[in-house]
Write an enzyme that holds these catalytic residues in place. Structure first.
Site, PDB file in Angstrom:
ATOM      1  N   GLY A  11       0.837  -1.189   0.000  1.00 36.20           N
ATOM      2  CA  GLY A  11       0.000   0.000   0.000  1.00 36.20           C
ATOM      3  C   GLY A  11       0.869   1.236   0.000  1.00 36.20           C
ATOM      4  O   GLY A  11       2.097   1.158   0.128  1.00 36.20           O
ATOM      5  N   SER A  15      -1.436   4.173   4.473  1.00 36.74           N
ATOM      6  CA  SER A  15      -2.617   3.465   3.962  1.00 36.74           C
ATOM      7  C   SER A  15      -3.192   2.472   4.959  1.00 36.74           C
ATOM      8  O   SER A  15      -4.252   1.898   4.716  1.00 36.74           O
ATOM      9  CB  SER A  15      -2.263   2.735   2.660  1.00 36.74           C
ATOM     10  N   HIS A  52       5.278   3.355  16.302  1.00 39.69           N
ATOM     11  CA  HIS A  52       5.034   1.940  16.012  1.00 39.69           C
ATOM     12  C   HIS A  52       5.258   1.092  17.267  1.00 39.69           C
ATOM     13  O   HIS A  52       4.451   0.219  17.584  1.00 39.69           O
ATOM     14  CB  HIS A  52       5.959   1.449  14.887  1.00 39.69           C
ATOM     15  N   ARG A  56       2.434  -1.443  20.120  1.00 39.42           N
ATOM     16  CA  ARG A  56       2.595  -2.892  20.237  1.00 39.42           C
ATOM     17  C   ARG A  56       2.619  -3.308  21.698  1.00 39.42           C
ATOM     18  O   ARG A  56       3.278  -2.678  22.523  1.00 39.42           O
ATOM     19  CB  ARG A  56       3.887  -3.349  19.536  1.00 39.42           C
TER      20      ARG A  56
END
Length: 170
Positions: A11, A15, A52, A56
């Site tokens: 992507g 996206s 990121h 998690r």
């Protein structure tokens, strides 16, 4: 839930590729391996990496592999699902290190084929825009396209992300 052994998630920027790939892996029993290829050369990239990592859970075990991606896949714990994010950053690292892209791609395909658990690969689809105006950018675009084609041929599933929505291609 059982995933195909190899899934390629493609992507554009922002996206929803990474979130979708994480959700695919998180549907499997933990723990999970997150192989990160990014390198933090500036503050903006450090912030992206931190974003990121922050989303998690502790069930993720992060392995940094900016260049040694096939080795990281091979060294992952047997039976533990693997997410690789992202292939275009890995490709950039290879180009900057002047590595042989064809050999590295072959090693990556072999490592994915040999994996003992599900592998989800994330990559930016960069071939949908204008033709770049310089040789290095054109080479990057072409190498990314070839990398995606080789992995898509091996993958049991290919997903293209658009505006956060997954479109199954294969």
């Amino acid at each position: 839930m059982t995933l195909p052994l190899l899934t390629l998630v493609l992507g554009g920027a922002r996206s929803g590729k990474s979130r979708h790939a994480e959700a695919l892996i998180e549907a499997l029993p933990a723990p999970w391996t997150y192989i990160a290829t990014a390198q933090a050369y500036d503050e903006e990239m450090r912030a992206r990496i931190a974003e990121h990592r922050a989303r998690r859970s502790p069930d993720w075990q992060t392995v940094d592999a900016p260049v040694a991606l096939p080795e990281a896949i091979r060294n992952a714990r047997a039976g533990q699902p693997i997410l690789v994010d992202c292939l275009t950053l890995w490709l950039t690292n290879l180009l900057l290190a002047e590595r042989d892209i064809a050999i590295a791609t072959g090693e990556l395909v072999a490592a994915c084929r040999e994996a003992s658990a599900e592998v989800v690969l994330v990559s930016n689809e960069v071939g949908l825009g204008i033709v770049p105006d310089n040789a290095l950018a054109r080479r990057f675009r072409d190498e990314a396209g070839r990398l995606h084609q080789r992995l898509a041929a091996q993958a049991a599933r290919v997903v293209f992300m658009v505006a956060g929505l997954p479109m199954q291609v294969k």
